[in-house]
Design a protein around this motif. Structure first.
Motif, short mmCIF file in Angstrom:
data_model
loop_
_atom_site.label_atom_id
_atom_site.label_comp_id
_atom_site.label_asym_id
_atom_site.label_seq_id
_atom_site.Cartn_x
_atom_site.Cartn_y
_atom_site.Cartn_z
N HIS A 9 45.73 21.06 44.46
CA HIS A 9 46.92 20.25 44.72
C HIS A 9 47.22 19.43 43.46
O HIS A 9 46.33 18.85 42.85
N GLY A 10 48.45 19.39 43.06
CA GLY A 10 48.82 18.61 41.87
C GLY A 10 48.95 19.46 40.62
O GLY A 10 49.46 18.98 39.61
N TYR A 11 48.50 20.69 40.66
CA TYR A 11 48.68 21.59 39.52
C TYR A 11 50.10 22.16 39.57
O TYR A 11 50.74 22.18 40.63
N PRO A 12 50.60 22.67 38.44
CA PRO A 12 51.96 23.24 38.44
C PRO A 12 52.11 24.37 39.47
O PRO A 12 51.16 25.11 39.75
N VAL A 13 53.31 24.48 40.02
CA VAL A 13 53.61 25.44 41.08
C VAL A 13 53.24 26.86 40.66
O VAL A 13 52.67 27.62 41.46
N ASN A 14 53.51 27.24 39.42
CA ASN A 14 53.23 28.61 39.00
C ASN A 14 51.73 28.91 39.05
O ASN A 14 51.32 30.03 39.38
N ILE A 15 50.90 27.93 38.76
CA ILE A 15 49.45 28.13 38.81
C ILE A 15 48.99 28.23 40.26
O ILE A 15 48.19 29.11 40.61
N VAL A 16 49.50 27.35 41.10
CA VAL A 16 49.16 27.40 42.53
C VAL A 16 49.57 28.75 43.12
O VAL A 16 48.81 29.35 43.89
N GLU A 17 50.74 29.24 42.73
CA GLU A 17 51.20 30.54 43.24
C GLU A 17 50.29 31.68 42.76
O GLU A 17 50.01 32.60 43.53
N GLN A 18 49.85 31.63 41.51
CA GLN A 18 48.94 32.66 41.01
C GLN A 18 47.64 32.68 41.80
O GLN A 18 47.16 33.75 42.21
N VAL A 19 47.06 31.50 42.01
CA VAL A 19 45.80 31.40 42.75
C VAL A 19 46.03 31.83 44.20
O VAL A 19 45.22 32.57 44.77
N SER A 20 47.12 31.40 44.79
CA SER A 20 47.45 31.77 46.16
C SER A 20 47.56 33.28 46.30
O SER A 20 47.06 33.87 47.27
N GLY A 21 48.17 33.93 45.32
CA GLY A 21 48.28 35.39 45.32
C GLY A 21 46.92 36.06 45.26
O GLY A 21 46.67 37.05 45.96
N LEU A 22 46.02 35.53 44.42
CA LEU A 22 44.66 36.08 44.34
C LEU A 22 43.95 35.96 45.69
O LEU A 22 43.26 36.89 46.12
N VAL A 23 44.13 34.83 46.35
CA VAL A 23 43.48 34.61 47.65
C VAL A 23 44.06 35.59 48.68
O VAL A 23 43.30 36.24 49.40
N GLU A 24 45.38 35.70 48.72
CA GLU A 24 46.03 36.59 49.70
C GLU A 24 45.61 38.04 49.52
O GLU A 24 45.50 38.78 50.50
N ARG A 25 45.39 38.46 48.28
CA ARG A 25 45.00 39.85 48.00
C ARG A 25 43.47 40.03 47.98
O ARG A 25 42.98 41.07 47.57
N ASN A 26 42.74 38.99 48.42
CA ASN A 26 41.27 39.02 48.43
C ASN A 26 40.69 39.33 47.03
O ASN A 26 39.71 40.05 46.91
N GLN A 27 41.33 38.77 46.01
CA GLN A 27 40.90 39.03 44.64
C GLN A 27 40.30 37.81 43.95
O GLN A 27 39.79 37.94 42.84
N LEU A 28 40.35 36.65 44.58
CA LEU A 28 39.85 35.46 43.90
C LEU A 28 38.34 35.56 43.65
O LEU A 28 37.88 35.27 42.55
#
Length: 171
Positions: A9-28
């Motif tokens: 929380h508090g990081y730029p939206v584009n970074i949060v979206e990248q991490v969120s995408g990794l989580v959604e695709r089970n890639q984190l």
């Protein structure tokens, strides 16, 4: 999943979206484990103390003495922190003596070494700079040039740990 994102929380939206995408695709988890394939070997409190003192002696020789550096299993749960720096003053024969202690969340007992180093550097910096201000972060970056990247990666490490715990529960 949005509860996992509290760590960034508090990081730029584009970074949060990248991490969120990794989580959604089970890639984190695989991404993180490829980035940090090994864990540190600093398991005892004596080894942790020696590790912290080596960093302190290299960068902060003239700061206050640290009497204890320990892993603490209660930090993350109670304080919503990853490390704590405490100064305890005691009266000894009419003189005040301060004891500085550093406590590192025990979850970092199994972390990659750069993330442990970042936490130790952070807590050591509090010996000189009490607030999280510009001078504090300059000191952190002096001791660890990649401080900000490792701080972010420590947040990802916490997310990875939660994801792994969810996988175990699901089995």
């Amino acid at each position: 999943m949005h509860t996992l994102l509290r760590y960034i929380h508090g990081y730029p939206v584009n970074i949060v979206e990248q991490v969120s995408g990794l989580v959604e695709r089970n890639q984190l988890i695989p991404w993180f484990e490829q980035r940090y394939p090994t864990r540190h070997t600093i398991q005892s409190e004596k080894a942790l103390y020696d590790y912290a003192m080596a960093i302190k002696n290299q960068y902060m020789k003239k700061t206050a003495v640290v009497s204890k550096v320990v892993y603490d299993s209660k930090i993350h749960l109670i304080n919503h922190a990853l490390g704590l720096n405490t100064a305890i003053s005691r009266n000894h024969g009419g003189k005040l003596k301060a004891k500085n202690e550093i406590r590192i969340a025990s979850v970092f007992k199994h972390a990659p070494e750069p993330l442990l180093r970042m936490l130790v550097v952070h807590e050591l910096a509090h010996l000189r700079e009490k607030n999280h201000d510009k001078a504090f972060y300059q000191l952190c970056c002096h001791m660890e040039p990649d401080y900000h990247q490792f701080e972010f990666d420590a947040r990802l490490f916490m997310m990875v740990n939660e994801l792994k715990a969810q996988q175990v529960k699901a089995q």
